[in-house]
Motif scaffolding. Structure first.
Motif, mmCIF file in Angstrom:
data_model
loop_
_atom_site.group_PDB
_atom_site.id
_atom_site.type_symbol
_atom_site.label_atom_id
_atom_site.label_comp_id
_atom_site.label_asym_id
_atom_site.label_seq_id
_atom_site.Cartn_x
_atom_site.Cartn_y
_atom_site.Cartn_z
ATOM 1 N N LEU A 7 0.844 -1.187 0.000
ATOM 2 C CA LEU A 7 0.000 0.000 0.000
ATOM 3 C C LEU A 7 0.882 1.240 0.000
ATOM 4 N N VAL A 8 0.525 2.217 -0.813
ATOM 5 C CA VAL A 8 1.195 3.515 -0.815
ATOM 6 C C VAL A 8 0.189 4.551 -0.318
ATOM 7 N N PHE A 9 0.601 5.337 0.678
ATOM 8 C CA PHE A 9 -0.286 6.318 1.297
ATOM 9 C C PHE A 9 0.065 7.721 0.825
ATOM 10 N N LEU A 10 -0.971 8.516 0.497
ATOM 11 C CA LEU A 10 -0.771 9.895 0.082
ATOM 12 C C LEU A 10 -1.576 10.818 0.990
ATOM 13 N N GLY A 11 -0.900 11.779 1.624
ATOM 14 C CA GLY A 11 -1.573 12.724 2.501
ATOM 15 C C GLY A 11 -0.609 13.805 2.929
ATOM 16 N N THR A 12 -1.146 14.855 3.565
ATOM 17 C CA THR A 12 -0.279 15.975 3.934
ATOM 18 C C THR A 12 -0.505 16.507 5.348
ATOM 19 N N PRO A 13 -1.702 16.954 5.763
ATOM 20 C CA PRO A 13 -1.858 17.618 7.056
ATOM 21 C C PRO A 13 -1.932 16.642 8.230
ATOM 22 N N ASP A 14 -2.200 17.186 9.424
ATOM 23 C CA ASP A 14 -2.214 16.371 10.631
ATOM 24 C C ASP A 14 -3.303 15.307 10.608
ATOM 25 N N LYS A 76 1.849 14.489 -11.453
ATOM 26 C CA LYS A 76 2.072 14.131 -12.850
ATOM 27 C C LYS A 76 3.545 14.152 -13.231
ATOM 28 N N ASP A 77 4.445 14.476 -12.276
ATOM 29 C CA ASP A 77 5.867 14.524 -12.572
ATOM 30 C C ASP A 77 6.341 13.154 -13.066
ATOM 31 N N PRO A 78 6.990 13.079 -14.230
ATOM 32 C CA PRO A 78 7.398 11.782 -14.798
ATOM 33 C C PRO A 78 8.304 10.975 -13.872
ATOM 34 N N ASP A 79 9.274 11.631 -13.227
ATOM 35 C CA ASP A 79 10.176 10.896 -12.343
ATOM 36 C C ASP A 79 9.415 10.263 -11.182
ATOM 37 N N PHE A 80 8.465 11.014 -10.631
ATOM 38 C CA PHE A 80 7.665 10.466 -9.534
ATOM 39 C C PHE A 80 6.850 9.273 -10.002
ATOM 40 N N GLN A 83 8.950 6.276 -10.221
ATOM 41 C CA GLN A 83 9.243 5.731 -8.893
ATOM 42 C C GLN A 83 8.062 4.941 -8.353
ATOM 43 N N LEU A 84 6.877 5.487 -8.517
ATOM 44 C CA LEU A 84 5.695 4.813 -8.026
ATOM 45 C C LEU A 84 5.479 3.494 -8.761
ATOM 46 N N ALA A 85 5.628 3.511 -10.077
ATOM 47 C CA ALA A 85 5.443 2.286 -10.859
ATOM 48 C C ALA A 85 6.441 1.215 -10.439
ATOM 49 N N ALA A 86 7.673 1.638 -10.101
ATOM 50 C CA ALA A 86 8.695 0.675 -9.686
ATOM 51 C C ALA A 86 8.326 -0.017 -8.368
ATOM 52 N N LEU A 87 7.520 0.632 -7.556
ATOM 53 C CA LEU A 87 7.089 0.033 -6.292
ATOM 54 C C LEU A 87 6.027 -1.042 -6.502
ATOM 55 N N ARG A 88 5.340 -0.986 -7.637
ATOM 56 C CA ARG A 88 4.280 -1.934 -7.986
ATOM 57 C C ARG A 88 3.262 -2.051 -6.844
ATOM 58 N N PRO A 89 2.662 -0.942 -6.448
ATOM 59 C CA PRO A 89 1.717 -0.990 -5.332
ATOM 60 C C PRO A 89 0.436 -1.737 -5.704
ATOM 61 N N ASP A 90 -0.091 -2.467 -4.744
ATOM 62 C CA ASP A 90 -1.387 -3.096 -4.956
ATOM 63 C C ASP A 90 -2.513 -2.074 -4.815
ATOM 64 N N LEU A 91 -2.329 -1.117 -3.891
ATOM 65 C CA LEU A 91 -3.378 -0.132 -3.632
ATOM 66 C C LEU A 91 -2.743 1.186 -3.202
ATOM 67 N N THR A 103 -4.335 10.418 -14.968
ATOM 68 C CA THR A 103 -4.648 9.071 -15.451
ATOM 69 C C THR A 103 -3.476 8.118 -15.278
ATOM 70 N N LYS A 104 -2.266 8.586 -15.569
ATOM 71 C CA LYS A 104 -1.092 7.709 -15.460
ATOM 72 C C LYS A 104 -0.896 7.231 -14.025
ATOM 73 N N PHE A 105 -1.196 8.101 -13.077
ATOM 74 C CA PHE A 105 -1.097 7.684 -11.672
ATOM 75 C C PHE A 105 -2.145 6.612 -11.379
ATOM 76 N N LEU A 106 -3.391 6.880 -11.753
ATOM 77 C CA LEU A 106 -4.497 5.991 -11.402
ATOM 78 C C LEU A 106 -4.360 4.614 -12.037
ATOM 79 N N SER A 107 -3.585 4.512 -13.110
ATOM 80 C CA SER A 107 -3.416 3.224 -13.793
ATOM 81 C C SER A 107 -2.351 2.343 -13.135
ATOM 82 N N ILE A 108 -1.614 2.879 -12.163
ATOM 83 C CA ILE A 108 -0.492 2.118 -11.580
ATOM 84 C C ILE A 108 -0.914 1.100 -10.533
ATOM 85 N N PRO A 109 -1.656 1.464 -9.473
ATOM 86 C CA PRO A 109 -1.984 0.468 -8.438
ATOM 87 C C PRO A 109 -2.947 -0.609 -8.960
#
Length: 333
Positions: A7-14, A76-80, A83-91, A103-109
């Motif tokens: 699992l890869v988590f995305l968030g910012t505030p407290d 949408k940064d290509p390098d990011f 990196q995410l694709a290399a992790l092969r996240p399930d979710l 779209t490119k992000f949403l197609s990875i997990p």
């Protein structure tokens, strides 16, 4: 034993940091079937008077938990994305991340991306759902767990729970409650996500309402056209940022801003009091308040206030500091 899902988590505030904490705790339980492989958050940003670069609360927690962190300027940064694709996240799981996911992000997990959104979708799609809900004086709110699609907060609902409101909740406290509740709902849904039995309920787009991003202009309170209940609800909704202020004049001094920290509604009906712009310290029950008569005659009580450059004080301390000088509210430009 089956390998744990990644699992890869995305968030910012407290509030997002709290969600991350709950997810990590759940992943470490004996029956935990996933692990948090990485965290994505907004980049360090300048804060304070010295504008020092400061990590987000999610970044700080991830460092403490020794979880790898990525902080691209845009998702949408290509390098990011590489990196995410290399992790092969399930979710992927998002909670108040703050970046649009392409779209490119949403197609990875493999199993997609789940988002914790603190409203009863399709109500309050957008950046400030809790704040706008409180501003509007709603009697209930809730939290939704949805699959992320390209259209903001419009994906199919996986879990949704209602939460009753009583009229005194503030945005900072309510946001934390909703993200804790939402994380619990997401964890409950995960087994069905893994085995493919998850039920997806499409939203009714025609019933959607927006939750527009807050601005500094929202903080300005015009008592000529805002009644006591509306002012009270705005104070609750804008507690985190941008706050709420009125223009006041003390004696012969130049006008200044008076920041309103907390309030009570003393009289809700229009015309319940003689309309005067003078602010008067009074005793209401066990609490001292600064009584403000709004333009329609409804009455608002200020219980905590702050003048520029000073600490927050209660109404009694503020009145004592006036030393008998009159204070009244002015029109705001």
């Amino acid at each position: 034993m089956a390998a744990k899902k990644s699992l890869v988590f995305l968030g910012t505030p407290d509030v997002a940091a709290r969600s991350l904490e709950l997810l990590v705790n759940a992943s470490k339980e004996t029956d935990g079937d996933f692990e948090v492989k990485a965290v994505v958050t907004m980049p360090p940003a300048p804060q304070g008077r010295k504008k020092a670069l400061t990590r987000s609360p999610v970044h700080v927690l991830a460092d403490e938990l020794d979880i790898p962190v990525m902080h691209p300027e845009k998702a949408k940064d290509p390098d990011f994305l590489d990196q995410l694709a290399a992790l092969r996240p399930d979710l992927c799981v998002t909670a108040a991340y703050g970046n649009f996911l392409p779209t490119k992000f949403l197609s990875i997990p493999t199993y997609g991306t789940l988002n914790i959104h603190p409203s009863l979708l399709p109500l309050y799609r957008g950046a400030a759902p809790v704040q706008r809900c409180l501003e509007n004086g709603d009697t209930k709110t809730g939290v939704s767990v949805v699959f992320t699609v390209l259209k903001m907060d419009a994906g199919p609902i996986v879990r949704q729970v209602e939460h009753e409101l009583f009229g005194e909740e503030r945005a900072d406290e309510l946001l934390m409650d909703m993200f804790e509740l939402g994380t619990a709902q997401l964890l409950d849904a995960l087994p069905s996500v893994w085995d493919g039995s998850v039920v997806r309920t499409n939203q009714d787009d025609e019933a959607a309402t927006p939750a527009h991003k807050l601005s500094v202009e929202d903080a300005k309170l015009d008592l000529r056209v805002t009644n006591a209940l509306q002012a009270h609800n705005r104070c609750r909704g804008f507690a985190i940022w941008p706050g709420l202020w009125i223009s006041v004049q003390v004696g012969d001094a130049a006008p200044t801003r008076l920041k309103i920290i907390s309030t009570r509604v003393l009289a809700q009906e229009p015309g319940s009091a003689h309309v005067t712009r003078e602010l008067v310290g009074v005793r209401e029950g066990k609490q001292s308040v600064l009584k403000v008569v709004c333009g329609d005659g409804s009455v608002l009580g200020l219980t905590q206030v702050q003048v520029p450059g000073k600490n927050v004080v209660d109404a009694r301390s503020f009145v004592n500091g006036l030393r008998g000088q009159e204070i009244w509210w002015r029109e705001t430009d």
